[in-house]
Design a protein around this motif. Structure first.
Motif, short mmCIF file in Angstrom:
data_model
loop_
_atom_site.label_atom_id
_atom_site.label_comp_id
_atom_site.label_asym_id
_atom_site.label_seq_id
_atom_site.Cartn_x
_atom_site.Cartn_y
_atom_site.Cartn_z
N GLU A 62 15.44 45.25 44.91
CA GLU A 62 14.13 44.73 44.53
C GLU A 62 13.13 45.86 44.39
O GLU A 62 12.37 45.88 43.44
CB GLU A 62 13.63 43.72 45.58
N SER A 63 13.15 46.78 45.31
CA SER A 63 12.17 47.87 45.24
C SER A 63 12.44 48.77 44.03
O SER A 63 11.51 49.26 43.41
CB SER A 63 12.17 48.69 46.53
N VAL A 64 13.71 48.97 43.69
CA VAL A 64 14.04 49.76 42.51
C VAL A 64 13.56 49.03 41.26
O VAL A 64 12.96 49.63 40.37
CB VAL A 64 15.56 50.05 42.45
N LEU A 65 13.82 47.73 41.19
CA LEU A 65 13.38 46.95 40.03
C LEU A 65 11.85 46.89 39.95
O LEU A 65 11.27 46.99 38.87
CB LEU A 65 13.96 45.54 40.07
N GLU A 66 11.20 46.73 41.10
CA GLU A 66 9.74 46.70 41.11
C GLU A 66 9.18 48.07 40.71
O GLU A 66 8.20 48.14 39.99
CB GLU A 66 9.23 46.31 42.50
N GLY A 67 9.83 49.13 41.18
CA GLY A 67 9.39 50.47 40.80
C GLY A 67 9.55 50.70 39.32
O GLY A 67 8.67 51.28 38.66
N PHE A 68 10.67 50.23 38.75
CA PHE A 68 10.90 50.38 37.32
C PHE A 68 9.88 49.58 36.53
O PHE A 68 9.34 50.04 35.53
CB PHE A 68 12.32 49.93 36.97
N LYS A 69 9.57 48.38 37.00
CA LYS A 69 8.56 47.54 36.33
C LYS A 69 7.20 48.22 36.39
O LYS A 69 6.47 48.26 35.40
CB LYS A 69 8.50 46.17 37.00
N ALA A 70 6.86 48.78 37.53
CA ALA A 70 5.58 49.49 37.67
C ALA A 70 5.52 50.70 36.74
O ALA A 70 4.50 50.97 36.12
CB ALA A 70 5.36 49.92 39.12
N PHE A 71 6.67 51.40 36.62
CA PHE A 71 6.74 52.55 35.72
C PHE A 71 6.49 52.12 34.28
O PHE A 71 5.75 52.77 33.53
CB PHE A 71 8.11 53.21 35.86
N LEU A 72 7.11 51.03 33.86
CA LEU A 72 6.95 50.56 32.48
C LEU A 72 5.53 50.06 32.21
O LEU A 72 5.05 50.14 31.08
CB LEU A 72 7.95 49.45 32.18
N ARG A 116 2.75 51.21 33.54
CA ARG A 116 1.72 52.24 33.60
C ARG A 116 1.25 52.54 32.20
O ARG A 116 1.99 52.43 31.23
CB ARG A 116 2.26 53.52 34.23
N GLY A 117 0.02 52.94 32.08
CA GLY A 117 -0.57 53.23 30.78
C GLY A 117 0.13 54.35 30.04
O GLY A 117 0.22 54.34 28.83
N ASN A 118 0.66 55.33 30.76
CA ASN A 118 1.27 56.49 30.11
C ASN A 118 2.45 56.08 29.25
O ASN A 118 2.62 56.58 28.15
CB ASN A 118 1.75 57.49 31.16
N VAL A 119 3.30 55.20 29.73
CA VAL A 119 4.49 54.80 28.99
C VAL A 119 4.10 54.01 27.76
O VAL A 119 4.63 54.21 26.66
CB VAL A 119 5.45 53.99 29.90
N ILE A 120 3.15 53.10 27.91
CA ILE A 120 2.68 52.30 26.78
C ILE A 120 2.05 53.21 25.74
O ILE A 120 2.33 53.08 24.53
CB ILE A 120 1.66 51.23 27.25
N ASP A 121 1.21 54.14 26.17
CA ASP A 121 0.57 55.07 25.24
C ASP A 121 1.61 55.90 24.49
O ASP A 121 1.49 56.15 23.30
CB ASP A 121 -0.40 56.01 25.97
N LEU A 122 2.62 56.34 25.20
CA LEU A 122 3.67 57.14 24.57
C LEU A 122 4.43 56.33 23.53
O LEU A 122 4.72 56.82 22.44
CB LEU A 122 4.64 57.68 25.63
N ALA A 123 4.74 55.08 23.84
CA ALA A 123 5.44 54.23 22.89
C ALA A 123 4.60 54.01 21.63
O ALA A 123 5.11 54.08 20.51
CB ALA A 123 5.79 52.89 23.54
N VAL A 124 3.32 53.76 21.81
CA VAL A 124 2.42 53.59 20.67
C VAL A 124 2.36 54.87 19.85
O VAL A 124 2.41 54.84 18.61
CB VAL A 124 1.01 53.15 21.14
N ALA A 125 2.29 56.01 20.51
CA ALA A 125 2.22 57.29 19.81
C ALA A 125 3.48 57.54 18.98
O ALA A 125 3.40 58.03 17.85
CB ALA A 125 2.02 58.43 20.80
#
Length: 162
Positions: free
Chosen positions: A6-16, A18-27
């Motif tokens: 659960e903590s790994v999945l929650e950590g992965f969800k939190a990583f996804l 975050r604004g940095n990942v979304i901004d990178l995908a848009v870029a």
């Protein structure tokens, strides 16, 4: 074991999320679309301008390092060593145009916006300091006045007075 998953999945969800990942995908998506625009400008405008002095296809510019260069019917070099400097020139022009557009249309306006925002923030903080200092000075004056009144005996009627 379940908590760790659960903590790994929650950590992965939190990583996804975050604004940095979304901004990178848009870029990446915008960059891919922008590449098509730049390639069209190079092929539609730059190459014909260069073509006024030679061939319209920059990729056709080449030199033979080991003369003479001979090609077969398929266009493959069979003799000599061919240097395709035209394709390097085309890629360089594409890069320079891309860099210039990104700088002038994205980086420079964002830098100006951030500088303006920083100046506004500094002005707000300075105004807040002035207000805080002014309030502090007023409170000190009130305190000093009260101390002066007590010291001179003007604090009102005496306790024992009728």
């Amino acid at each position: 074991m379940s908590k760790k998953k659960e903590s790994v999945l929650e950590g992965f969800k939190a990583f996804l999320m975050r604004g940095n990942v979304i901004d990178l995908a848009v870029a990446v998506v915008i960059g891919a679309a922008f590449t098509n625009v730049v390639n069209s400008v190079v092929k539609g405008i730059i190459n014909p301008v260069v073509g006024a002095f030679g061939t319209q296809d920059l990729d056709r510019y080449s030199s033979c390092l080991k003369a003479p260069c001979r090609t077969n019917a398929a266009g493959e070099v069979t003799e000599g060593i061919q240097i395709l400097w035209g394709s390097v020139l085309s890629a360089t022009l594409t890069f320079l145009i891309t860099a210039a557009v990104v700088y002038f249309l994205m980086v420079l306006p964002m830098a100006r916006y951030l500088a303006r925002r920083a100046r506004q923030q500094a002005a707000k903080e300075e105004a807040q300091e002035v207000i805080e200092v002014t309030e502090l000075e007023v409170l000190k004056e009130i305190r000093d006045e009260l101390i002066a009144q007590r010291g001179s005996g003007q604090s009102g009627p005496a306790r024992g007075a009728p």
